[in-house]
Design a protein around this motif. Structure first.
Motif, PDB file in Angstrom:
ATOM      1  N   LEU A 192       0.860  -1.190   0.000  1.00 20.58           N
ATOM      2  CA  LEU A 192       0.000   0.000   0.000  1.00 20.58           C
ATOM      3  C   LEU A 192       0.892   1.234   0.000  1.00 20.58           C
ATOM      4  N   ARG A 193       1.398   1.575  -1.186  1.00 18.61           N
ATOM      5  CA  ARG A 193       2.358   2.672  -1.286  1.00 18.61           C
ATOM      6  C   ARG A 193       1.739   3.948  -1.829  1.00 18.61           C
ATOM      7  N   VAL A 194       0.620   3.847  -2.489  1.00 17.78           N
ATOM      8  CA  VAL A 194      -0.035   5.032  -3.051  1.00 17.78           C
ATOM      9  C   VAL A 194      -1.517   4.992  -2.695  1.00 17.78           C
ATOM     10  N   LEU A 195      -2.127   6.158  -2.742  1.00 19.39           N
ATOM     11  CA  LEU A 195      -3.557   6.268  -2.451  1.00 19.39           C
ATOM     12  C   LEU A 195      -4.311   6.349  -3.772  1.00 19.39           C
ATOM     13  N   ASP A 196      -4.995   5.273  -4.127  1.00 20.88           N
ATOM     14  CA  ASP A 196      -5.781   5.257  -5.351  1.00 20.88           C
ATOM     15  C   ASP A 196      -7.052   4.453  -5.112  1.00 20.88           C
ATOM     16  N   LYS A 197      -7.778   4.219  -6.177  1.00 23.75           N
ATOM     17  CA  LYS A 197      -9.075   3.554  -6.042  1.00 23.75           C
ATOM     18  C   LYS A 197      -8.943   2.106  -5.594  1.00 23.75           C
ATOM     19  N   ASN A 198      -7.795   1.503  -5.856  1.00 22.19           N
ATOM     20  CA  ASN A 198      -7.593   0.120  -5.433  1.00 22.19           C
ATOM     21  C   ASN A 198      -7.220   0.035  -3.956  1.00 22.19           C
ATOM     22  N   SER A 199      -6.397   0.976  -3.512  1.00 25.73           N
ATOM     23  CA  SER A 199      -5.938   0.920  -2.122  1.00 25.73           C
ATOM     24  C   SER A 199      -6.958   1.488  -1.142  1.00 25.73           C
ATOM     25  N   MET A 200      -7.848   2.357  -1.609  1.00 22.18           N
ATOM     26  CA  MET A 200      -8.777   3.016  -0.689  1.00 22.18           C
ATOM     27  C   MET A 200      -9.692   2.038   0.054  1.00 22.18           C
ATOM     28  N   PRO A 201     -10.283   1.017  -0.598  1.00 18.97           N
ATOM     29  CA  PRO A 201     -11.090   0.062   0.169  1.00 18.97           C
ATOM     30  C   PRO A 201     -10.291  -0.676   1.235  1.00 18.97           C
ATOM     31  N   VAL A 202      -9.021  -0.967   0.939  1.00 21.50           N
ATOM     32  CA  VAL A 202      -8.178  -1.657   1.914  1.00 21.50           C
ATOM     33  C   VAL A 202      -7.889  -0.733   3.097  1.00 21.50           C
ATOM     34  N   LEU A 203      -7.558   0.525   2.789  1.00 19.80           N
ATOM     35  CA  LEU A 203      -7.276   1.494   3.848  1.00 19.80           C
ATOM     36  C   LEU A 203      -8.522   1.781   4.675  1.00 19.80           C
ATOM     37  N   ARG A 204      -9.682   1.760   4.020  1.00 26.13           N
ATOM     38  CA  ARG A 204     -10.938   1.929   4.773  1.00 26.13           C
ATOM     39  C   ARG A 204     -11.093   0.812   5.793  1.00 26.13           C
TER      40      ARG A 204
END
Length: 681
Positions: free
Chosen positions: A259-271
């Motif tokens: 998880l190195r960048v904030l994008d549409k793929n990482s946002m659900p994981v970060l949520r």
């Protein structure tokens, strides 16, 4: 077969094809970082990439498709670098489709889910305008979304936001909102033509992260399964990679965080990570988040609050972060969400606020306040402890006017959401005086205490039939309504306590004990306290119409010495003044006229005068039964006796009705009636 020299990178690729070793793959991906950036820049220069895909997104898309391309590479046909460059554009488009659900058609994208679920029409599209930066402003997109959703009811807005903000299927939208899949489909069928027309007119870039963030915020909810299970194929892969990363760290291996960048793929994981922090109840969420592999990570460059606002604004207020209460207008938004989240725990309140009906909102909240005035515990239990302690601004602009004050929290919330509910001059309004406030009844808070007592007493009176209308007319009308309520037994000490005035009665008595105000500590005293400040004519006994407050029933009312004697005389006078002509005769000092009225209206009219005086109609029963003094000076010489009642009043007021030396007079030798007025000897 093409003959070319095998490079070190290609040797690694062949090893990866043979073993599937992820460490080998990571080495390849890291080695090609700069190459991917150069490929993306080249595609943009040549106009191959549409504006809805940003450079960062394109580079990430290329990264996630590379493992598949490496496995498909045939070393006998072409070099690895040539193969990857040849399929770079297809890799970006494939990844974009998998994470957004859009398919390119004639310069636009069509949503796959709509075609799969029986809606072949395009709903949203992305403008071909190259000026994507025009849309990158949150405020700009937010204002356009406001126009897009204008006129839709709250349920329709939630469906739109969940469907197109979270990218959920109709079945999943239905689960979140308690609707069937067919109901969601029918509602969207009605909404989509309107949405298409509005989007075409405003040229809203639906695929941008800012736009989808605005839609998610507008929904006001985050589905539970979205946090844990739901997501695009790429998001699920990222979630699995992050889990492997955590396991590797536990085993002591140094591996990069996926998880190195904030994008549409990482946002659900970060949520999901933020949701876990909230549910864990940690008091140091920033420390715990950083320890999860985000030390010096660009993901958290602006702080945890900033990340939560971008990724899951509906969770940001539940993170125990002191910093979030010091960010001005952004903190105001967080505080409003936090308080709303707490209020939604009140049964029926969420439905009331969603409906927007202020009558319903006031009814639900006032019912809650009547049941529990100790709201500090309620707010703390629902995650507002930090808000009460840290979100403070004496001016009330960027915080509560008073720290640790639930009333200040209510004032803050409703002054911004429903200011009309704080206006007591209109209806409906909130009965905020019911909220318990520490040290309210002290000398330092005298003005506030007096205002609280006035508001509470007014609300008690406003429940009496006709009072609300009477107070807008005149003091005379108020007196009539109060007297009618007294006669019906609606105004008693018990009724006041049941309404919630017990704290007011006790608090005012404490202030009176400090000689800060004049108050007797009784229910009658409370109404006198109120009317003296609002309608003084109502308690003016010289006025033609006044409230007969001595009719208020209270415990131990007739065992207070001289105070009880005065109360008994005024209560008796209130009753006697209801007799036609008595007040005129008494005010003028006409003793004979007084006796004529007593003879006509009482003695001759009622065969059993004692029984009549003891009836509920007169309101004298309690006094005649309880105020007893054998001497007849400080009470009735005989309980429940009409003669004792008249003697007590005559002696107390100096009327001498039983003085046989003055004609006429009352005699107790009147045969079976017991009393008679003697007019001549």
């Amino acid at each position: 077969m093409i003959d070319f020299k095998i490079t070190n990178l290609e040797k690694l690729a062949l090893e990866y094809q043979r073993t599937g070793d992820n460490s080998v793959l990571n080495e390849i991906l890291v080695a090609r970082t700069e190459t991917r950036s150069e490929i993306v820049r080249s595609l943009i220069r040549r106009g191959r990439l549409s504006v809805q895909i940003t450079p960062d997104e394109a580079e990430i898309d290329l990264l996630y498709e590379e493992p598949k391309r490496i496995m498909q590479w045939d070393p006998e046909k072409m070099p690895l670098e040539v193969y990857l460059r040849k399929h770079a554009y297809d890799s970006i488009v494939d990844s974009f489709r998998s994470r957004t659900g859009f398919r390119r058609r004639g310069g636009r994208f069509r949503q796959l889910d709509d075609m799969e679920e029986g809606n072949p029409e395009e709903v949203f599209f992305v403008s071909e305008s190259p000026d994507l930066e025009d849309y990158d402003s949150y405020e700009h997109v937010s204002s356009r979304v406001g126009k897009l959703l204008e006129g839709f009811d709250s349920r329709s807005v939630q469906i739109i936001c969940l469907r197109y903000g979270y990218g959920m299927r109709m079945r999943e939208v239905g689960v979140s909102l308690g609707l069937s899949e067919s109901s969601v489909s029918n509602i969207l069928g009605r909404l989509n033509p309107v949405l298409r027309q509005r989007i075409q007119e405003q040229e809203i870039p639906f695929s941008t992260g800012v736009f989808m963030r605005v839609l998610r915020e507008r929904s006001g909810i985050i589905p539970g399964f979205l946090i844990s299970d739901y997501g695009s194929r790429r998001s699920n892969s990222l979630r699995d990679s992050y889990a492997e990363f955590l396991r590797a760290r536990e085993l002591g291996f140094e591996v990069p965080n996926p998880l190195r960048v904030l994008d549409k793929n990482s946002m659900p994981v970060l949520r999901g990570i933020l949701a876990h922090l909230v549910s864990s109840g940690t008091t140091k969420p920033y420390r715990d988040f950083v320890n999860g592999g985000f030390w010096c990570s660009p993901v958290i460059r602006g702080g945890l609050t900033e990340l939560a606002e971008r990724v899951a604004p509906e969770l940001s207020h539940r993170l125990r972060q002191t910093e979030k209460w010091k960010k001005g207008e952004r903190s105001v938004d967080i505080a409003l969400r936090a308080l709303q989240d707490s209020f939604f725990k009140v049964k029926g309140y969420e439905e009331a606020e969603v409906s927007g009906d202020e009558y319903q909102i006031a009814d639900v909240m006032n019912s809650f306040l009547r049941m529990s005035g100790f709201l500090k515990e309620f707010l703390v239990e629902n995650g507002c402890s930090g808000l009460l302690q840290e979100f403070v601004d004496p001016e009330g602009i960027y915080g509560l006017k008073t720290g640790n004050s639930p009333k200040a929290a209510f004032d803050f919330y409703y002054s911004r959401k429903y200011p009309g509910l704080l206006d007591r001059s209109s209806y409906p309004y909130l009965e905020l005086w019911r909220i318990h406030v520490n040290n309210r009844w002290t000398s330092g808070n005298l003005e506030s205490a007096v205002q609280t007592a006035l508001d509470a007493t007014q609300d008690f009176l406003r429940q009496l039939p006709g009072y609300r209308n009477a107070e807008t007319k005149s003091s005379r009308e108020v007196s009539k309504v109060v007297n009618a309520a007294l006669q019906k037994g609606l105004v008693t000490r018990r009724a006041m306590e049941d309404f919630g005035l017990n704290a007011v009665l006790i608090g005012l008595k404490e202030l009176a004990n400090q000689d800060l105000l004049d108050y007797s500590g009784t229910g009658k005293g409370l109404l006198e306290f109120y009317f003296q400040r609002r309608f003084p004519e109502v308690i003016d006994r010289d006025a033609l119409d006044y409230a007969r407050l001595y009719g208020i029933v209270e415990n131990r009312r007739w065992s207070r010495g001289e105070e009880s004697v005065i109360s008994a005389l005024e209560l008796s006078q209130d009753f006697l003044r209801t007799l036609d002509g008595f007040r005129r005769a008494e005010d003028s000092g006409d003793r004979e006229g007084q006796l004529v009225v007593l003879d006509r209206e009482l003695i001759l009219r009622h065969s059993n005068l004692s029984a009549y005086l003891l009836s509920r109609e007169t309101g004298l029963g309690g006094m005649m039964a309880s105020l007893y003094d054998p001497s007849g000076k400080r009470g009735l010489a005989k309980r429940n006796s009409a003669e004792a009642f008249l003697r007590f009043y005559s002696q107390g007021m100096g009327h001498s009705w039983f003085d046989s030396t003055r004609i006429p007079f009352i005699s107790s030798r009147g045969g079976r009636k017991g009393l008679e007025v003697v007019y001549e000897m």
